[in-house]
Design a protein around this motif. Structure first.
Motif, mmCIF file in Angstrom:
data_model
loop_
_atom_site.group_PDB
_atom_site.id
_atom_site.type_symbol
_atom_site.label_atom_id
_atom_site.label_comp_id
_atom_site.label_asym_id
_atom_site.label_seq_id
_atom_site.Cartn_x
_atom_site.Cartn_y
_atom_site.Cartn_z
ATOM 1 N N ILE A 88 25.694 62.281 65.736
ATOM 2 C CA ILE A 88 26.265 62.343 64.387
ATOM 3 C C ILE A 88 26.477 60.900 63.953
ATOM 4 O O ILE A 88 26.677 60.008 64.799
ATOM 5 N N LEU A 89 26.410 60.639 62.673
ATOM 6 C CA LEU A 89 26.754 59.292 62.210
ATOM 7 C C LEU A 89 27.654 59.354 60.993
ATOM 8 O O LEU A 89 27.742 60.388 60.326
ATOM 9 N N SER A 90 28.292 58.211 60.744
ATOM 10 C CA SER A 90 28.939 57.963 59.449
ATOM 11 C C SER A 90 28.112 56.905 58.754
ATOM 12 O O SER A 90 28.064 55.753 59.217
ATOM 13 N N GLY A 91 27.451 57.284 57.677
ATOM 14 C CA GLY A 91 26.826 56.266 56.847
ATOM 15 C C GLY A 91 27.933 55.447 56.198
ATOM 16 O O GLY A 91 29.123 55.776 56.330
ATOM 17 N N GLY A 92 27.586 54.374 55.525
ATOM 18 C CA GLY A 92 28.594 53.505 54.938
ATOM 19 C C GLY A 92 29.600 54.286 54.108
ATOM 20 O O GLY A 92 29.239 54.940 53.143
ATOM 21 N N ILE A 128 27.893 54.377 63.904
ATOM 22 C CA ILE A 128 28.520 53.895 62.662
ATOM 23 C C ILE A 128 28.176 52.429 62.465
ATOM 24 O O ILE A 128 27.847 51.726 63.428
ATOM 25 N N ASP A 129 28.207 51.962 61.221
ATOM 26 C CA ASP A 129 27.944 50.553 60.938
ATOM 27 C C ASP A 129 29.234 49.752 61.085
ATOM 28 O O ASP A 129 29.899 49.450 60.104
ATOM 29 N N ALA A 130 29.563 49.389 62.273
ATOM 30 C CA ALA A 130 30.674 48.448 62.510
ATOM 31 C C ALA A 130 30.012 47.070 62.569
ATOM 32 O O ALA A 130 29.665 46.569 63.641
ATOM 33 N N THR A 177 27.517 51.358 67.637
ATOM 34 C CA THR A 177 27.504 50.658 66.354
ATOM 35 C C THR A 177 26.082 50.266 66.003
ATOM 36 O O THR A 177 25.290 49.884 66.870
ATOM 37 N N PHE A 178 25.774 50.366 64.721
ATOM 38 C CA PHE A 178 24.462 49.928 64.242
ATOM 39 C C PHE A 178 24.548 48.424 63.931
ATOM 40 O O PHE A 178 24.446 48.005 62.809
ATOM 41 N N ALA A 179 24.767 47.693 64.998
ATOM 42 C CA ALA A 179 24.909 46.231 64.892
ATOM 43 C C ALA A 179 24.575 45.645 66.262
ATOM 44 O O ALA A 179 24.690 46.354 67.255
ATOM 45 N N LYS A 227 18.916 45.413 65.071
ATOM 46 C CA LYS A 227 18.251 45.904 63.863
ATOM 47 C C LYS A 227 17.923 44.745 62.949
ATOM 48 O O LYS A 227 18.483 43.644 63.126
ATOM 49 N N HIS A 228 16.991 44.958 61.999
ATOM 50 C CA HIS A 228 16.094 46.090 61.796
ATOM 51 C C HIS A 228 14.721 45.614 62.245
ATOM 52 O O HIS A 228 14.250 44.566 61.758
ATOM 53 N N TYR A 229 14.183 46.362 63.165
ATOM 54 C CA TYR A 229 12.951 45.945 63.842
ATOM 55 C C TYR A 229 11.722 46.245 62.980
ATOM 56 O O TYR A 229 11.496 47.399 62.644
ATOM 57 N N VAL A 270 17.560 50.221 69.324
ATOM 58 C CA VAL A 270 16.898 49.367 68.331
ATOM 59 C C VAL A 270 16.640 50.232 67.101
ATOM 60 O O VAL A 270 16.177 51.369 67.225
ATOM 61 N N MET A 271 16.997 49.709 65.949
ATOM 62 C CA MET A 271 16.756 50.448 64.709
ATOM 63 C C MET A 271 15.549 49.863 63.999
ATOM 64 O O MET A 271 15.445 48.646 63.837
ATOM 65 N N VAL A 272 14.694 50.765 63.555
ATOM 66 C CA VAL A 272 13.468 50.337 62.891
ATOM 67 C C VAL A 272 13.783 49.910 61.461
ATOM 68 O O VAL A 272 14.677 50.457 60.817
ATOM 69 N N THR A 305 15.547 55.596 63.857
ATOM 70 C CA THR A 305 15.064 55.204 62.527
ATOM 71 C C THR A 305 16.239 54.708 61.702
ATOM 72 O O THR A 305 17.393 54.895 62.059
ATOM 73 N N ASP A 306 15.895 54.108 60.580
ATOM 74 C CA ASP A 306 16.942 53.822 59.612
ATOM 75 C C ASP A 306 17.192 55.116 58.825
ATOM 76 O O ASP A 306 16.501 56.125 58.985
ATOM 77 N N TRP A 307 18.186 55.073 57.970
ATOM 78 C CA TRP A 307 18.611 56.234 57.173
ATOM 79 C C TRP A 307 17.427 56.799 56.389
ATOM 80 O O TRP A 307 16.890 56.137 55.498
ATOM 81 N N GLY A 444 30.374 43.394 51.147
ATOM 82 C CA GLY A 444 29.814 44.733 51.334
ATOM 83 C C GLY A 444 30.134 45.302 52.698
ATOM 84 O O GLY A 444 30.667 44.605 53.574
ATOM 85 N N TRP A 445 29.809 46.619 52.879
ATOM 86 C CA TRP A 445 30.107 47.279 54.155
ATOM 87 C C TRP A 445 31.587 47.146 54.513
ATOM 88 O O TRP A 445 31.948 46.839 55.652
ATOM 89 N N THR A 446 32.440 47.380 53.531
ATOM 90 C CA THR A 446 33.878 47.348 53.799
ATOM 91 C C THR A 446 34.545 48.527 53.116
ATOM 92 O O THR A 446 34.524 48.606 51.878
ATOM 93 N N ALA A 502 25.742 45.595 48.853
ATOM 94 C CA ALA A 502 25.070 45.842 50.131
ATOM 95 C C ALA A 502 23.608 46.177 49.849
ATOM 96 O O ALA A 502 23.278 46.765 48.817
ATOM 97 N N GLU A 503 22.756 45.785 50.797
ATOM 98 C CA GLU A 503 21.335 46.118 50.770
ATOM 99 C C GLU A 503 20.682 45.729 49.451
ATOM 100 O O GLU A 503 20.985 44.672 48.884
ATOM 101 N N GLY A 504 19.805 46.574 48.965
ATOM 102 C CA GLY A 504 19.008 46.217 47.800
ATOM 103 C C GLY A 504 19.836 45.959 46.564
ATOM 104 O O GLY A 504 19.427 45.195 45.692
HETATM 105 C C1 GLC Z 1 21.365 51.757 55.981
HETATM 106 C C2 GLC Z 1 20.955 50.426 56.568
HETATM 107 C C3 GLC Z 1 21.202 50.325 58.053
HETATM 108 C C4 GLC Z 1 22.364 51.210 58.453
HETATM 109 C C5 GLC Z 1 21.981 52.646 58.178
HETATM 110 C C6 GLC Z 1 23.132 53.602 58.483
HETATM 111 O O1 GLC Z 1 20.472 52.107 54.959
HETATM 112 O O2 GLC Z 1 19.662 49.946 56.310
HETATM 113 O O3 GLC Z 1 21.434 48.956 58.347
HETATM 114 O O4 GLC Z 1 22.651 51.026 59.822
HETATM 115 O O5 GLC Z 1 21.540 52.849 56.859
HETATM 116 O O6 GLC Z 1 24.185 53.385 57.587
#
Ligand code: GLC
Length: 752
Positions: A88-92, A128-130, A177-179, A227-229, A270-272, A305-307, A444-446, A502-504
């Motif tokens: 399971i994950l928590s996205g941002g 989770i993205d810590a 953590t995705f870090a 990440k991100h590979y 490793v996250m792609v 994979t990534d999200w 971002g990511w806070t 964050a991101e794009g």
């Molecule tokens: C996001 C990011 C990635 C993050 C993942 C989960 O889109 O690209 O860095 O770990 O999704 O939140």
């Protein structure tokens, strides 16, 4: 001793026969109960446990292990069991309704109990993205983003940041953590530049110590993700999820190197990358994922994979069986679906049953995932270790964060040594949209994916840090837009820069300058004539060359996180600047991409950063009088030598004047052939100058007579050209003429 381990084929055969006959194998008769199964035995080697467990798993079990769903996408919590979800994950920002550490832990345990209720009781792993602390959790310690950590040049500190983060993450149950992002940001237009430690692959490589911080935190260890590979920071134009157009040699030299280091440190996953390499989406790149990462580099963890990363393979929204097959056969082991997990599992099984995904590939993916779960101890301790919950936002962790903030700051300009500011005397004006905004200083990511301005979590804003440090020693006035500033202030501190992204959403395809709010504030402050110290809170170098000459000092603070006191520490000399640029600073946005060694004329080169030319100011008397009166400390290292220096001395006296205020920097040069041990410099003002604060000496004034006595650490002035420096601030009206004469220990000095 006969081995308790029955050969897997016997277990599988009996299980199949039992299932076919509808007979549940009784305990002890031919087939071990799951409770007694070897995979449950922590004394056995992990590989043995994996083999045993794998032999018991159905395709449903195996497909479930390769499936990661967002907590918010679950139709019902029991789907964790029903679909055998492995992760399971928590996205941002995907948080429980009550965003407290204990609520996170309760949520985690609830999901885990579902996973443990399945026949094989395989624990799920929660990601989770810590990425700069446990940044989804209100009250957690938020550390500087990676760009600031890169500026510290301190791998040991970065490892300690990782460990503190691991403890806070573990305290909420979460195990992964995705870090770190090991992205090498080559174009500062990229919205994820701040997630990169540096443009330099070697510096990014040095910072992979954070992997050890995450994974070697004892009972609080969590799985790290490189990440991100691979090549996410090298896209053309710095476009997020864009195309990295490089030769393989350059891709390896610039972007692969940090992953090699992370693999050598044993990074667990490793996250792609969403990005493409020369037009081919990374999520389908078997050469780089399987041949290079798993083969050549020997990566033994699992690839995630990534999200919704596989959805992009065919350029259409959503995912298809073909995209699943392409990604899994390329070497992806777990898919962050993250929403339609039921469809994903159904299509994955379909592709396996049709023979388009070999069972061997499925088993390899499961081996990798299960190996990490066993190594993490999830089978023995699947629920939250509540002993770590109280570490979330703890004073000890905030102290590490404050140290990281101090060390991340890069002093880019300091005209007239306006910094460090004296702690005492006079008035200081603080302004800027990011002076009193914990959200802006965290980036971002806070708390949420994009972050946001405002009072979004607990911590210390830069303004509060200044107030706490100065206390009653000086008056601190704050006005966000600078209104109210006048020449009676001895310094203005403007905290400006970027609001969170964050991101794009953070990609800057056009201007990279300050926004109109900041420019108006800075103009207002400048007009007062007060020395202007600019603190830039941003996720990247900004285009500020056009304003720089109007500023007396400039500090790059990056995105410091919750411990804004670390910025005040440096501004007032409780810490000296030591940060060095992790990114080349462009003279203009048009220069992007601009990187070390590319021959472009940067405003500030990669690795640039100033020190304080004078030691941090001593701590002046606790309650200074309006005009300094003789103070008992610091006393000179020894009483001034009776005889004045034969051969004379030279005094240079430089001031930086504005309105009714000024700072002065004085250097004494000893031209004699003998050292001076203990000194006293005296002069008489012709005007009405009033000294209000000082550093590196004790400066007293009686009427127009001034005496400066050495501090304990600069009492000796070496022979034949040795020097000692000190400074002070003051007010005046009318002229602020340089004194005509100075005496050193009673002897006249030349004035330079
Ligand atoms: C996001 C990011 C990635 C993050 C993942 C989960 O889109 O690209 O860095 O770990 O999704 O939140």
């Amino acid at each position: 001793m006969t081995s308790r381990l029955r050969p897997p084929w016997i277990i599988a055969l009996v299980t199949l026969l039992a299932a076919a006959l509808g007979v549940v194998p009784a305990a002890g008769r031919g087939v071990a109960r799951a409770a007694d199964a070897p995979y449950k035995d922590p004394s056995l080697p992990v590989a043995t446990r994996v083999d045993d467990l794998l032999s018991r798993m159905s395709l449903d079990d195996k497909a479930g292990q390769m499936t990661q769903a967002d907590r918010g996408a679950l139709t019902t919590v029991s789907d964790v069991a029903a679909y055998r979800l492995g992760s399971i994950l928590s996205g941002g920002g995907s948080a429980p309704s009550s965003n407290t550490p204990s609520s996170w832990a309760d949520m985690y345990d609830n999901f885990q109990r579902q996973a443990l209720s399945t026949p094989l009781a395989i624990p799920m792993i929660y990601g989770i993205d810590a990425v700069h602390g446990h940044n989804n959790v209100v009250g957690a310690t938020i550390f500087p983003h990676n760009i600031g950590l890169g500026a510290t040049r301190d791998p040991d500190l970065v490892e300690r940041v990782g460990r503190a983060t691991a403890e806070e993450v573990s305290g909420t149950g979460i195990d992964w953590t995705f870090a770190p992002c090991l992205c090498v940001a080559r174009n500062d237009r990229w919205g994820r530049t701040y997630e990169s430690f540096s443009e330099d692959p070697q510096l990014v490589t040095q910072m992979t110590t954070i992997v050890d911080g995450f994974q070697k935190a004892g009972n609080a260890s969590i799985l790290a993700t490189a990440k991100h590979y691979v090549g996410d920071g090298g896209t053309t134009g710095g476009r997020d999820q864009g195309n990295t157009e490089l030769s393989e040699a350059d891709l390896r030299a610039i972007h692969l190197a940090p992953f090699k280091a992370a693999v050598q440190r044993g990074v667990g996953s490793v996250m792609v990358s969403y990005s493409s390499w020369n037009g081919a989406r990374m999520h389908g790149n078997k050469y780089l994922i399987t041949d290079v990462l798993k083969g050549e580099l020997g990566f033994k963890g699992f690839v995630v994979t990534d999200w919704a990363g596989i959805d992009q393979l065919d350029g259409q929204t959503g995912f298809t069986a073909n995209e699943i097959t392409t990604a899994i056969n390329a070497g992806v082991d777990m898919v962050m679906v993250p929403n339609d997990y039921k469809k994903f599992i159904s299509l994955l099984k379909q592709e396996v049953q049709a023979g388009r995904i070999p069972t061997s590939r499925i088993d390899d993916a499961n081996r990798r995932i299960l190996t990490k779960k066993f190594e993490l101890g999830l089978f023995e301790k699947p629920l939250t270790d509540r002993s770590y919950t109280s570490t979330v936002g703890s004073a000890a962790h905030r102290a590490v964060a404050r140290e990281a903030v101090r060390k991340s700051l890069v002093l880019l300009k300091n005209a007239g040594n306006v910094l460090p500011l004296a702690k005492t005397g006079g008035k200081i004006f603080v302004a800027g949209k990011s002076a009193d905004d914990i959200g802006n200083q965290s980036g971002g990511w806070t708390i949420s994916w994009q972050g946001s301005s405002g009072n979004i979590t607990t911590g210390t804003t830069i303004l509060q840090g200044i107030r706490d440090l100065v206390g009653s020693g000086a008056q601190v006035t704050y006005n966000r837009d600078g209104s109210g500033i006048d020449s009676s202030y001895r310094a203005a501190v403007a905290v400006v820069g970027e609001t969170p992204y964050a991101e794009g959403q953070g990609d800057r395809t056009g201007s990279m300058g300050l926004d109109s709010t900041d420019l108006a504030t800075l103009q207002r402050l400048k007009a007062s004539g007060v020395p202007l110290v600019v603190v830039l809170v941003s996720g990247r170098p900004l285009d500020i060359a056009g304003q720089l000459d109007q500023w007396n000092a400039l500090v790059a603070a990056w995105l410091p996180g919750t411990e804004g006191r670390g910025v005040a520490d440096m501004l007032f000399g409780d810490s000296a600047p030591s940060g060095r640029l992790p990114m080349t600073w462009p003279r203009s946005a048009d220069q992007e991409p601009i990187n070390d060694g590319d021959g472009k004329d940067a405003l500030f080169k990669y690795g640039y950063g100033l020190d304080y030319t004078v030691p941090p100011p001593q701590s002046p008397p606790a309650s200074p009088s309006p005009s300094p009166s003789p103070s008992p400390s610091p006393s000179p290292s020894s009483s001034p030598s009776a005889s004045p220096p034969a051969g004379g001395c030279l005094v240079t006296y430089r001031t930086n004047d504005w309105g009714g205020g000024y700072t002065a920097d004085i250097t004494i040069t000893n031209r004699s052939s003998s050292a001076v041990n203990g000194w006293r410099l005296q002069w008489t003002y012709a005007g009405n100058q009033k000294i209000t604060g000082y550093w590196n000496a004790v400066v007293t004034q009686s009427g127009q007579q001034v005496t400066a006595s050495n501090a304990s650490y600069n009492g000796t002035i070496g022979a034949n050209g040795g020097t000692a420096s000190f400074g002070f601030q003051g007010t005046y009206s009318g002229a602020n003429a340089t004194p005509a004469a100075f005496t050193l220990n009673g002897a006249a000095c030349a004035v330079g």
